[in-house]
Scaffold this active site. Structure first.
Site, PDB file in Angstrom:
ATOM      1  CG  ASN A 283      -5.691   6.758   7.061  1.00  0.00           C
ATOM      2  OD1 ASN A 283      -5.314   8.436   6.658  1.00  0.00           O
ATOM      3  ND2 ASN A 283      -5.821   6.963   5.678  1.00  0.00           N
TER       4      ASN A 283
ATOM      5  CD  GLU B 141      -1.799   2.598   1.146  1.00  0.00           C
ATOM      6  OE1 GLU B 141      -2.324   2.090   1.116  1.00  0.00           O
ATOM      7  OE2 GLU B 141      -3.217   3.709   1.008  1.00  0.00           O
TER       8      GLU B 141
ATOM      9  CG  ASP C  34      -5.167  14.324   3.588  1.00  0.00           C
ATOM     10  OD1 ASP C  34      -4.670  13.275   2.108  1.00  0.00           O
ATOM     11  OD2 ASP C  34      -5.899  14.214   3.426  1.00  0.00           O
TER      12      ASP C  34
ATOM     13  CG  ASP D 200       2.122   0.423  -0.538  1.00  0.00           C
ATOM     14  OD1 ASP D 200       0.995   0.604  -1.050  1.00  0.00           O
ATOM     15  OD2 ASP D 200       1.680   0.494   0.764  1.00  0.00           O
TER      16      ASP D 200
END
Length: 614
Positions: free
Chosen positions: A492, A528, A501, A484
């Site tokens: 973000n 993620e 992304d 992770d």
């Protein structure tokens, strides 16, 4: 029809005005040198390119080598604008000065992302010699040197070496020169992404075409065959426009490379006319509409024949105008049939609305009035895909209504008529079963994550139980790791989802670079979070792989669009299969270990449920 043609003319004039306003500014003083090792410089490639127009009769038009150009040639700086030129007889020269400021030699590629160019000649002048590459779609495909649908020029520079790249481009159609300077890694990644997109598009077209052929063979209904004919013809046209046909179908027949484009365009127009007549049930009783469709069919055959006679520039212009008129006419006929009470025509009209918009934009891009041909090609594929979905939905609606009518007849007809109704209903059920099977096949194709290119959760759920069973049967170890991204929400929030992304793609690249065995599975688990399934791997071996991945990720910063660098870290939870474990037990323990890694400070790996301590 007059209102539609006014709309088309208004849209064309607007695009032409946009091209005129965005024309490059002349700057004959110099072409700035680009540092090939600088990603920002490569991204601003069009700020470093100059071009020279050679009109018929001028020296630049007659010159076949760079040394024949006049020293006082008036080079024009592109100033960051796209190199898009409407159809003309002009020869264009392009110049790019490159420099490798690093202390190591390197390889880059200058990519020209437009396949339909008659003559493309590259010159690369370095320290000791000048290399020339002569290619184009009027040359055999092997002249490109690299098996790629677009034009690629390898640029090899020694440490500190500078070089000048010159291109001469001449074409009988519009001139799109979308240049890009890229690294081999980026070239492969972009090519893989486009291959996936095109593979899904052409694969879906082929599957739906085969389905319609089977429905035609099963039911004998003509519009299934015409729909199949249309899908095949449109697929061949897009295949030729994208350069794939020249690469795979006739690499040794350069003359047919240009001829095939107007030919397949005419074939597509013929197919859409025949399908429209059949689906909308336009017969002799429709009068003017029937005669118009008959003339369209005849005209399509004529322009298909003219593709082998007329020059490409005349043939493609004639075909484009004719195609737009045919699409507009089919749109109007669909509206008329809708107003006449033919309920399925509304879906037909909606489908052709997408086709009108997509074809117009694609034609403007192909003729040089819109930039970014690659994006317009994808937009055209999306328009065709939407049209295919709507048309097939319209056919399903028609099946439904027809089935209702057959059931009504069943209650009122005699025994013989009832038998015919049952036969027809059975045919329809067979067709629906075939459609359901085709839909299941399409669902089987969706096992990859579209953003990262990795396997997705669905694939993981299918494979892990089988690997667990194999591990129990053979006694070999099976290890699972959940990975992770740390503080991904912060990435973000600070730099936007597009940067997020990009980070996910970098993580995917990092995982696949370290996990390379054929039987290993690297998948995007969700958001993620990523999953690694490692057969025949002990906990110690798996932990070593994961620690290498964590160290490599932490030591590889990612650049934002603003020039900042961001360091990502990963947390991992590792577990291995124990006697009596199920797939869900593996996922649960790996998730628990991942949670402990997060709680213990992140950027680490924790192990849970392994009998042998690491």
């Amino acid at each position: 029809m007059p209102y539609f043609m006014r709309f088309v003319m208004l849209l064309v004039m607007t695009c032409l005005a946009g091209v005129a306003l965005g024309s490059p500014v002349a700057d004959a003083s110099r072409c700035p040198t680009i540092a090939v090792t600088d990603a920002n410089d490569r991204a601003r490639l069009l700020h470093h390119i100059c071009y020279l127009k050679g009109r018929p009769g001028e020296v630049a038009w007659q010159a076949s080598t760079p040394d024949q150009l006049p020293p006082s040639a008036d080079w024009t700086s592109a100033n960051g604008h796209d190199l898009v030129f409407a159809h003309s007889d002009t020869t264009y020269w392009f110049r790019l000065n490159v420099h490798n400021p690093s202390d190591r030699a390197g390889l880059w590629y200058l990519k020209l992302n437009y396949a339909l160019l008659d003559e493309v000649t590259f010159w690369t002048s370095g320290r000791d010699e000048t290399h020339r590459l002569v290619t184009g779609d009027q040359q055999p495909f092997f002249t490109r040197g690299i098996d790629y649908r677009y034009f690629l020029l390898p640029v090899t520079l020694e440490a500190g070496e500078a070089s000048t790249i010159l291109l001469r481009v001449r074409s009988s159609g519009a001139l799109n020169v979308p240049l890009e300077l890229t690294t081999p890694d980026r070239l492969i990644a972009d090519s893989n992404h486009l291959t996936l997109t095109h593979g899904l598009f052409y694969g879906a077209l082929l599957i739906v075409a085969i389905l319609n052929l089977l429905l035609f063979i099963t039911s004998g209904t003509a519009y299934y065959f015409f729909n199949m004919f249309y899908l095949v013809a449109m697929g061949l046209f897009m295949f030729a426009m994208g350069g794939f046909a020249n690469q795979y179908f006739w690499p040794d027949s350069p003359r047919f490379a240009n001829t095939s484009v107007p030919f397949f365009m005419g074939m597509s127009v013929l197919a859409m006319t025949l399908f429209g007549r059949s689906f909308l049930e336009v017969d002799a009783s429709q009068g003017l509409a029937s005669r118009a469709l008959s003339l369209q069919s005849l005209g399509s055959l004529v322009i298909m024949a003219l593709a082998f006679v007329l020059p490409y520039s005349q043939s493609i212009s004639l075909n484009t105008v004719f195609s737009l008129l045919v699409i507009a006419n089919l749109f109007v006929i669909g509206l008329i049939r809708w107003r006449q009470g033919y309920t399925h025509a509304k879906w037909y009209v909606l489908a052709w609305s997408l086709m009108v918009l997509g074809t117009l934009i694609f034609a403007l891009a192909a003729f040089g009035y819109l930039a970014d041909f690659l994006a317009r090609e994808v937009m055209m594929q999306a328009a065709i895909g939407g049209q295919v979905v709507l048309l097939n939905y319209a056919m399903v609606q028609r099946w439904r209504v027809l089935n209702q009518k057959l059931l009504e007849v069943e209650h009122s007809a005699k025994i013989q008529l009832e038998l015919q109704v049952h036969q027809r209903t059975a045919q329809l059920r067979d067709a629906m079963r075939d459609l359901e099977q085709a839909n299941r096949k399409l669902a089987d194709l969706s096992l990859n994550d579209s953003l990262t290119g990795l396997r997705n959760r669905r694939y993981l759920d299918q494979m892990v139980p089988d690997l667990c069973a194999e591990s129990r049967r053979t006694g070999s170890p099976l290890t699972m790791v959940l990975v992770d991204a740390d503080h991904f929400k912060r990435l973000n929030d600070n730099w936007g989802h597009s940067f997020g992304d990009l980070c996910l793609q970098r993580i995917a690249d990092m995982l696949t670079r370290h996990v390379r065995r054929p039987r290993d599975i690297v998948a995007r688990f969700g958001g993620e979070e990523f999953a690694l399934v490692l057969p025949d791997t002990t906990p110690e071996g798996a932990r070593k792989v994961i620690e290498d991945i964590l160290a490599d990720t932490a030591g590889t910063p990612v650049s934002t669009t603003g020039g900042e660098t961001v360091t990502m870290t990963l947390s991992a939870g590792l577990t291995c299969l124990q006697p009596g474990d199920s797939a869900s037990d593996l996922f649960r323990r790996a998730d628990e270990a991942l949670y402990r890694a997060k709680a213990a400070g992140r950027n680490r790996v924790e192990i849970a449920g392994c009998s042998q301590p690491a």
